[in-house]
Write an enzyme that holds these catalytic residues in place. Structure first.
Site, PDB file in Angstrom:
ATOM      1  N   ARG A 238       0.860  -1.179   0.000  1.00 57.66           N
ATOM      2  CA  ARG A 238       0.000   0.000   0.000  1.00 57.66           C
ATOM      3  C   ARG A 238       0.894   1.226   0.000  1.00 57.66           C
ATOM      4  O   ARG A 238       1.923   1.248   0.691  1.00 57.66           O
ATOM      5  CB  ARG A 238      -0.905   0.023   1.243  1.00 57.66           C
ATOM      6  CG  ARG A 238      -2.115  -0.893   1.150  1.00 57.66           C
ATOM      7  CD  ARG A 238      -3.115  -0.413   0.090  1.00 57.66           C
ATOM      8  NE  ARG A 238      -4.296  -1.253   0.035  1.00 57.66           N
ATOM      9  CZ  ARG A 238      -4.452  -2.303  -0.768  1.00 57.66           C
ATOM     10  NH1 ARG A 238      -3.477  -2.662  -1.586  1.00 57.66           N
ATOM     11  NH2 ARG A 238      -5.583  -2.985  -0.761  1.00 57.66           N
ATOM     12  N   GLU A 267      -3.301   7.838  -4.289  1.00 58.94           N
ATOM     13  CA  GLU A 267      -3.669   7.370  -5.636  1.00 58.94           C
ATOM     14  C   GLU A 267      -4.895   8.108  -6.147  1.00 58.94           C
ATOM     15  O   GLU A 267      -5.827   8.330  -5.360  1.00 58.94           O
ATOM     16  CB  GLU A 267      -3.930   5.861  -5.593  1.00 58.94           C
ATOM     17  CG  GLU A 267      -2.661   5.100  -5.281  1.00 58.94           C
ATOM     18  CD  GLU A 267      -2.874   3.587  -5.152  1.00 58.94           C
ATOM     19  OE1 GLU A 267      -3.974   3.096  -5.469  1.00 58.94           O
ATOM     20  OE2 GLU A 267      -1.924   2.922  -4.738  1.00 58.94           O
ATOM     21  N   HIS A 285      -1.124   0.589  -9.827  1.00 57.39           N
ATOM     22  CA  HIS A 285      -1.757  -0.363  -8.900  1.00 57.39           C
ATOM     23  C   HIS A 285      -2.371  -1.569  -9.628  1.00 57.39           C
ATOM     24  O   HIS A 285      -3.592  -1.756  -9.617  1.00 57.39           O
ATOM     25  CB  HIS A 285      -2.812   0.355  -8.036  1.00 57.39           C
ATOM     26  CG  HIS A 285      -3.101  -0.370  -6.747  1.00 57.39           C
ATOM     27  ND1 HIS A 285      -3.489   0.256  -5.591  1.00 57.39           N
ATOM     28  CD2 HIS A 285      -3.062  -1.702  -6.441  1.00 57.39           C
ATOM     29  CE1 HIS A 285      -3.676  -0.630  -4.641  1.00 57.39           C
ATOM     30  NE2 HIS A 285      -3.433  -1.839  -5.134  1.00 57.39           N
TER      31      HIS A 285
HETATM   32  C1  GLV Z   1      -4.973  -4.951  -4.042  1.00 51.28           C
HETATM   33  O1  GLV Z   1      -4.261  -4.017  -3.847  1.00 51.28           O
HETATM   34  C2  GLV Z   1      -5.452  -5.802  -2.996  1.00 51.28           C
HETATM   35  O2  GLV Z   1      -5.300  -5.471  -1.810  1.00 51.28           O
HETATM   36  O3  GLV Z   1      -6.006  -6.864  -3.319  1.00 51.28           O
END
Ligand code: GLV
Length: 324
Positions: A238, A267, A285
């Site tokens: 993250r 983001e 991402h």
């Molecule tokens: C994506 O970032 C997830 O947490 O699945």
């Protein structure tokens, strides 16, 4: 009466078909992100919600959803959901672990290789028509084989990255709150070390922790200064785990050799200094972005939402204590 479920954004269609068998579905088939106000309004009658990491399931939003029984997140990370507020109301929160482990580990390794061998720079060079001839020192990168990979967070994804590193002949160290069982660590050839030692020893540092109060800015000025000179930082966990401004400054100072990031603090905003750098690989991402994986994630979330609303046990509750 069928329970009402809100699906906040576009998902793979099989998940909707499955939910519609036993629920009344309010499907917002949109690519837009819902703000808290709209989300709260849409949740006013819902008993279940299938949501995504862009949805702010804050305490305030949850408080405005009086009938809510289940929050099913289409992701493994669920830092956008106030689990404590949900648990206080005995609302079950579920996520989608497991199905995305290998895809996310693949993407992590793709980033590691791309940063080490400067793939985006090389591709831009070619596409811009700048390639004239083979040269002995053209676009040279650095070794992966024989280097040390430091894995921060040694859950499913961290361990899957270690498996790949073993195949690439890397030495693996890891830092985590709880060491893995000896046989697991030995099988992966991974050694448990404190974070400061990991930062000092690793040529590549890859982050695989969930975002919590404890891991926010886990990598900031002191940690970046502690990293081996020229090391490469990889983040597919993250964004807020890394202090992005501090990272940009560390790159500027020449402390790091580069970074490879799939996730960002705000983001889809990116710290402008990072966008300008050639030694940083940036992705939007896409860690688990494989069609089969993403459709399984949607199906899992839908199934768990439906299960809770029909008195069945969900597969992946993150607050199982509310089920007993
Ligand atoms: C994506 O970032 C997830 O947490 O699945």
């Amino acid at each position: 009466m069928k329970p009402r479920v809100l699906v906040t954004r576009h998902v793979y269609p099989a998940a909707i078909a499955m939910l519609q068998e036993r629920c009344v579905v309010d499907y917002v088939d949109s690519r837009d992100v819902m703000d808290a106000e709209r989300l709260a309004r849409k949740l006013s009658l819902a008993q279940g919600v299938v949501c995504q990491l862009t949805d702010p399931l804050t305490a305030d939003v949850i408080a405005q959803a009086p009938a809510l029984k289940v929050i099913s997140q289409v992701a493994v990370g669920y830092d956008n959901v106030d689990v404590a507020a949900a648990s206080a109301r005995r609302i079950v929160v579920t996520n989608t672990p497991g199905v995305l482990t290998e895809a996310t580990a693949d993407l992590t390794f793709a980033l590691l290789l791309a940063a080490a061998r400067r793939l985006p720079t090389a591709e831009r060079f070619l596409r811009e028509g700048r390639w004239q001839r083979w040269e002995v020192d053209l676009l040279c990168g650095r070794d992966v084989h024989g280097q040390t990979l430091g894995i921060v967070g040694f859950g499913r994804i961290g361990q899957a990255v270690a498996r790949r590193a073993k195949g690439f002949g890397m030495r693996v160290v890891y830092a985590s709150r709880r060491p893995a069982p000896d046989d697991v660590a030995a099988g992966l050839g991974a050694r448990h070390v404190p974070l400061d030692l990991l930062l000092k020893e690793s040529d590549f540092v890859s982050l695989h922790v969930p975002l919590t109060d404890d891991t926010r800015h886990l990598i900031s000025v002191p940690q970046l200064c502690a990293m081996k000179r020229g090391a490469i930082l990889i983040n597919t966990s993250r964004g807020p785990v890394v202090d992005e401004r501090a990272l940009a400054a560390a790159l500027d100072e020449g402390l790091l050799g580069g970074a490879a990031l799939d996730v960002f603090e705000r983001e889809p905003e990116i710290t402008p200094e990072l966008l300008q750098r050639d030694d940083v690989v940036l992705l939007p991402h896409v860690g688990s972005a494989v069609t089969s994986v993403r459709s399984l994630m949607c199906a899992l979330a839908a199934r768990d939402c439906d299960a809770v609303l029909h008195g069945e046990r969900p597969q992946h509750p993150v607050n199982p204590e509310v089920l007993v």
